[in-house]
Design a protein around this motif. Structure first.
Motif, PDB file in Angstrom:
ATOM      1  N   UNK A 462       0.832  -1.206   0.000  1.00 42.34           N
ATOM      2  CA  UNK A 462       0.000   0.000   0.000  1.00 42.34           C
ATOM      3  C   UNK A 462       0.868   1.258   0.000  1.00 42.34           C
ATOM      4  N   UNK A 463       1.905   1.243   0.833  1.00 43.39           N
ATOM      5  CA  UNK A 463       2.789   2.406   0.897  1.00 43.39           C
ATOM      6  C   UNK A 463       3.542   2.605  -0.416  1.00 43.39           C
ATOM      7  N   UNK A 464       3.989   1.486  -1.027  1.00 44.41           N
ATOM      8  CA  UNK A 464       4.686   1.584  -2.309  1.00 44.41           C
ATOM      9  C   UNK A 464       3.769   2.107  -3.402  1.00 44.41           C
ATOM     10  N   UNK A 465       2.521   1.627  -3.433  1.00 45.39           N
ATOM     11  CA  UNK A 465       1.563   2.141  -4.425  1.00 45.39           C
ATOM     12  C   UNK A 465       1.339   3.634  -4.235  1.00 45.39           C
ATOM     13  N   UNK A 466       1.187   4.050  -3.002  1.00 44.73           N
ATOM     14  CA  UNK A 466       0.974   5.465  -2.714  1.00 44.73           C
ATOM     15  C   UNK A 466       2.181   6.289  -3.133  1.00 44.73           C
ATOM     16  N   UNK A 467       3.395   5.789  -2.803  1.00 49.26           N
ATOM     17  CA  UNK A 467       4.609   6.501  -3.176  1.00 49.26           C
ATOM     18  C   UNK A 467       4.771   6.543  -4.701  1.00 49.26           C
ATOM     19  N   UNK A 472       5.051   9.356  -9.615  1.00 48.39           N
ATOM     20  CA  UNK A 472       4.680   9.363 -11.037  1.00 48.39           C
ATOM     21  C   UNK A 472       3.895  10.618 -11.387  1.00 48.39           C
ATOM     22  N   UNK A 473       2.989  11.025 -10.513  1.00 46.07           N
ATOM     23  CA  UNK A 473       2.205  12.237 -10.780  1.00 46.07           C
ATOM     24  C   UNK A 473       3.102  13.467 -10.836  1.00 46.07           C
ATOM     25  N   UNK A 474       4.018  13.593  -9.856  1.00 38.70           N
ATOM     26  CA  UNK A 474       4.930  14.745  -9.848  1.00 38.70           C
ATOM     27  C   UNK A 474       5.832  14.748 -11.080  1.00 38.70           C
ATOM     28  N   UNK A 475       6.415  13.581 -11.404  1.00 39.85           N
ATOM     29  CA  UNK A 475       7.301  13.502 -12.568  1.00 39.85           C
ATOM     30  C   UNK A 475       6.548  13.783 -13.859  1.00 39.85           C
ATOM     31  N   UNK A 476       5.322  13.263 -13.974  1.00 43.84           N
ATOM     32  CA  UNK A 476       4.518  13.498 -15.178  1.00 43.84           C
ATOM     33  C   UNK A 476       4.249  14.986 -15.368  1.00 43.84           C
ATOM     34  N   UNK A 477       3.894  15.693 -14.295  1.00 39.72           N
ATOM     35  CA  UNK A 477       3.614  17.125 -14.406  1.00 39.72           C
ATOM     36  C   UNK A 477       4.881  17.892 -14.792  1.00 39.72           C
ATOM     37  N   UNK A 478       6.036  17.507 -14.231  1.00 37.32           N
ATOM     38  CA  UNK A 478       7.282  18.189 -14.586  1.00 37.32           C
ATOM     39  C   UNK A 478       7.635  17.949 -16.050  1.00 37.32           C
ATOM     40  N   UNK A 479       7.533  16.692 -16.502  1.00 34.33           N
ATOM     41  CA  UNK A 479       7.822  16.388 -17.907  1.00 34.33           C
ATOM     42  C   UNK A 479       6.839  17.104 -18.825  1.00 34.33           C
ATOM     43  N   UNK A 480       5.579  17.197 -18.405  1.00 31.34           N
ATOM     44  CA  UNK A 480       4.551  17.873 -19.216  1.00 31.34           C
ATOM     45  C   UNK A 480       4.887  19.352 -19.401  1.00 31.34           C
ATOM     46  N   UNK A 481       5.307  20.016 -18.331  1.00 30.23           N
ATOM     47  CA  UNK A 481       5.655  21.446 -18.414  1.00 30.23           C
ATOM     48  C   UNK A 481       6.879  21.632 -19.316  1.00 30.23           C
ATOM     49  N   UNK A 482       7.938  20.807 -19.106  1.00 29.86           N
ATOM     50  CA  UNK A 482       9.141  20.940 -19.923  1.00 29.86           C
ATOM     51  C   UNK A 482       8.865  20.595 -21.379  1.00 29.86           C
ATOM     52  N   UNK A 483       7.999  19.631 -21.626  1.00 34.17           N
ATOM     53  CA  UNK A 483       7.645  19.266 -23.001  1.00 34.17           C
ATOM     54  C   UNK A 483       6.950  20.423 -23.713  1.00 34.17           C
ATOM     55  N   UNK A 504      -7.714   8.335 -13.177  1.00 36.40           N
ATOM     56  CA  UNK A 504      -8.081   7.727 -11.896  1.00 36.40           C
ATOM     57  C   UNK A 504      -7.179   6.543 -11.551  1.00 36.40           C
ATOM     58  N   UNK A 505      -6.606   5.873 -12.555  1.00 36.29           N
ATOM     59  CA  UNK A 505      -5.697   4.740 -12.328  1.00 36.29           C
ATOM     60  C   UNK A 505      -4.342   5.106 -12.920  1.00 36.29           C
ATOM     61  N   UNK A 506      -3.563   5.878 -12.161  1.00 35.89           N
ATOM     62  CA  UNK A 506      -2.336   6.472 -12.708  1.00 35.89           C
ATOM     63  C   UNK A 506      -1.264   5.434 -12.979  1.00 35.89           C
ATOM     64  N   UNK A 507      -1.303   4.276 -12.247  1.00 34.07           N
ATOM     65  CA  UNK A 507      -0.272   3.251 -12.427  1.00 34.07           C
ATOM     66  C   UNK A 507      -0.490   2.427 -13.691  1.00 34.07           C
ATOM     67  N   UNK A 508      -1.696   2.397 -14.217  1.00 28.99           N
ATOM     68  CA  UNK A 508      -1.999   1.603 -15.418  1.00 28.99           C
ATOM     69  C   UNK A 508      -2.476   2.452 -16.586  1.00 28.99           C
ATOM     70  N   UNK A 509      -2.457   3.771 -16.446  1.00 29.18           N
ATOM     71  CA  UNK A 509      -2.990   4.638 -17.491  1.00 29.18           C
ATOM     72  C   UNK A 509      -2.050   4.710 -18.692  1.00 29.18           C
ATOM     73  N   UNK A 510      -2.621   5.015 -19.851  1.00 34.01           N
ATOM     74  CA  UNK A 510      -1.825   5.308 -21.025  1.00 34.01           C
ATOM     75  C   UNK A 510      -1.654   6.812 -21.170  1.00 34.01           C
ATOM     76  N   UNK A 511      -0.765   7.226 -22.073  1.00 34.71           N
ATOM     77  CA  UNK A 511      -0.467   8.643 -22.269  1.00 34.71           C
ATOM     78  C   UNK A 511      -0.590   8.953 -23.756  1.00 34.71           C
ATOM     79  N   UNK A 512      -1.387   9.976 -24.074  1.00 31.98           N
ATOM     80  CA  UNK A 512      -1.544  10.431 -25.447  1.00 31.98           C
ATOM     81  C   UNK A 512      -0.792  11.749 -25.627  1.00 31.98           C
ATOM     82  N   UNK A 513      -0.145  11.892 -26.791  1.00 30.38           N
ATOM     83  CA  UNK A 513       0.611  13.100 -27.113  1.00 30.38           C
ATOM     84  C   UNK A 513      -0.219  13.918 -28.092  1.00 30.38           C
TER      85      UNK A 513
END
Length: 618
Positions: A462-467, A472-483, A504-513
């Protein structure tokens, strides 16, 4: 004089008409009467406007030149009058007094002023016709552009509906997998439950009449279990049917995706034809008929595309309703399954209670059996002792006892002491009990350790999933801004974004460009050209390197699809990132080589073996 000078310089010949000495000539009065005939325009001198002082010179040249509409009128006039120098028609044909006729096709270098004037008039009429045709083509082209914009808008809506459908199917598949996992757990539990029931049946068969009530109750529970098992079987069958319907819906969705792909290809073909139409506008005067045919064909294709889009939208609407019904059915089945699980839980509690009662009765029965066996052994020993003394039980029961009760009690106590002195009947029973007790304590300790480890592992997961979600959310937002920044820098404008397909399911979601180069609409990466896709991929790669820098990076012909201007911006970006990262670039582009610090080339000499040549540019 002018003539002497022309002879000296060999500048050609000239005819001079002195206004003070030259005398003009004109037709006789008899000849002028014929000039009033139809299609006879008059003399060339009468048709001109000029200053009066130039009349003698012009009269000597044009005074006896007659202008007519056509050659037939000129020939008729030539037979009627005399004294003219030549008769000229409007198309440039000439009739001389000797009977000679000059005419034929016009040459822009040799035709006269009248012929050129007629040609200019014809060209003006053609120009007006071409302008009118060009306006009609422009209007039709604007209509096609409007229809194309509408088609693209409908295609965009279909894409959005397609994305929503994919998300719904993904959620349905996840719920399907969860349901299948729960059904597998239920089957395993049912197997264990059936094994427990079989064991209980074997134990119940060995019980005496005192346990008949418990056995009846267990049989009732077995009957309930059979009914619930049948109900679970029906639920499984309905769930399998539901899964089959979901698979069918997935196949229909795949067909819709194929249809959308074909429609997208048709739209791209339409766009290419529209571009070709833009090029054909420059030659509208030469290909107006071909443009009309092309526009008609494009209009028919647009109508066909509209029909296909309407049919696709209708099929999507039907599919949505079917998916809604399937979702409702799935929810109902899941609720029914929850009810069945609750009933099974209640049956488990009742079974556990019955097992406890059965265990208590088994213990009591075992105690009674032991006591009965002990009493039987004592009775046998007593009968054996009586037989050795020549007595039997009947004689003892009816005999008269002469000794008093206190003496008998003393004898009994003495006999009991002797029995106690003999020890246990089974000397190894105590050791066996202690061994079993130790084994039981060991197994309980192991079970407690396993439960504790399971809870600890669950907490860690549970702790690992939360971490992971947070990181992943923080890194995704940073990469999104730099992109977004690097995309704007590489394209000198435009917009780009990274979108999660299932936030809603960030660990299994896909990403569209999504990318919008300058002057274009926002669209998916797959709809861009090869160079635009390559430049967008470079922006995403360097955005990731910006968020998570690495000391070393290898790029293999990443600049192959870039033009010169984009190549220059890519080289500047690579120089900027080289402050923190060392790049090893494999390339054939001179622009990238110019930005490098060191060049390494591989060449093959006459000896047929490779050599590495290095050049330092710093």
């Amino acid at each position: 004089t002018l003539i002497s000078w022309l002879k000296q310089v060999k500048g050609g010949r000239v005819t001079i008409l002195p206004l003070n000495s030259v005398q003009g000539s004109s037709l006789s009065g008899q000849a002028k009467k014929y000039l009033s005939q139809p299609k006879v325009l008059g003399t060339a001198l009468e048709l001109l406007s000029f200053s009066k002082e130039y009349e003698p010179a012009l009269a000597s040249l044009l005074g006896r030149v007659i202008i007519t509409e056509d050659l037939d009128t000129a020939l008729k006039l030539k037979r009627q009058i005399t004294g003219f120098s030549r008769i000229v028609t409007r198309d440039g044909s000439m009739v001389f007094p000797s009977g000679a006729i000059t005419g034929g096709s016009l040459n822009t270098r040799t035709s006269g002023l009248l012929a050129r004037k007629a040609e200019v008039g014809a060209l003006q009429e053609d120009l007006a016709t071409f302008k009118l045709q060009f306006k009609e083509i422009s209007a039709k082209e604007q209509g096609i552009i409007d229809q194309t914009v509408s088609t693209e808008r409908q295609l965009k809506e279909l894409r959005e509906e397609h994305v929503q459908t994919q998300l719904l199917i993904q959620r349905t598949n996840q719920e399907k997998k969860q349901a299948e996992q729960e059904m597998a757990n239920l089957r395993n539990y049912r197997a264990r439950f059936e094994e427990a029931i079989i064991k209980q049946k074997k134990l119940l068969e060995n019980l005496d009449a005192e346990q008949e009530l418990t056995a009846n109750k267990v049989k009732e529970l077995e009957g309930d279990e059979i009914r619930h098992r049948e109900f679970i079987g029906k639920q499984e069958e309905e769930l399998n049917n539901l899964v089959a319907e979901i698979d069918l819906a997935s196949k229909e969705e795949t067909k819709e995706q194929i249809s959308l792909t074909e429609l997208k290809g048709s739209i791209e073909k339409l766009q290419i034809r529209i571009d070709n139409l833009d090029q054909q506008k420059k030659a509208a005067s030469m290909a107006s008929q071909e443009a009309k045919q092309e526009l008609d064909r494009l209009s028919e294709e647009v109508k066909e595309f509209e029909k296909v889009i309407a049919e696709t939208a209708a099929s999507n609407e039907i599919r949505k309703r079917e998916q809604g019904k399937l979702q409702m059915t799935f929810e109902e089945k899941r609720q029914e399954r929850q009810i069945v699980l609750k009933e099974i839980s209640a049956l488990e509690e009742e079974l556990l209670k019955a097992q406890k009662e059965q265990l208590q009765k088994e213990r009591a029965l075992y105690k009674w059996e032991m006591e009965h066996e002990q009493l039987g052994n004592e009775r046998a020993n007593i009968l054996e002792s009586l037989a050795e003394k020549g007595l039997n039980l009947a004689s003892i029961l009816v005999r008269d006892v002469e000794r008093n009760e206190s003496a008998l009690k003393k004898d009994i106590d003495g006999l009991r002491r002797k029995i106690n002195a003999l020890g246990l009947v089974n000397p190894a029973a105590t050791q066996e009990y202690e061994r079993v007790q130790q084994r039981c304590v060991f197994l309980r300790t192991q079970l407690a350790d396993l439960d504790q480890a399971r809870e600890s592992l669950q907490d860690v997961i549970t702790e690992m999933d939360k971490l992971c979600r947070t990181k992943l959310s923080d890194t995704f937002e940073k990469v999104r801004v730099e992109f977004q920044k690097l995309f704007n820098q590489l394209f000198s404008g435009g917009q780009a974004d990274l979108i999660m397909t299932d936030p809603d399911s960030i660990l299994t979601t896909g990403i569209e460009i999504m990318a919008r180069p300058p002057g274009k609409k926002l669209r998916n990466l797959l709809l861009l050209s090869g160079g635009e896709r390559a430049l967008t991929a470079i922006a995403l790669l360097f955005a990731i390197r910006k968020v998570k820098p690495t000391p070393f990076c290898v790029l293999d012909e990443i600049d192959a699809a870039l033009d010169d201007s984009n190549l220059h911006r890519f080289a500047e970006l690579m120089v900027e990132f080289s402050k923190e990262t060392q790049f090893l670039v494999i390339t054939h582009r001179p622009g990238t080589m110019e930005a490098a610090h060191t060049l390494y080339g591989v060449t093959m000499g006459e000896e047929a073996y490779s050599q590495i040549i290095s050049v330092s540019l710093t």
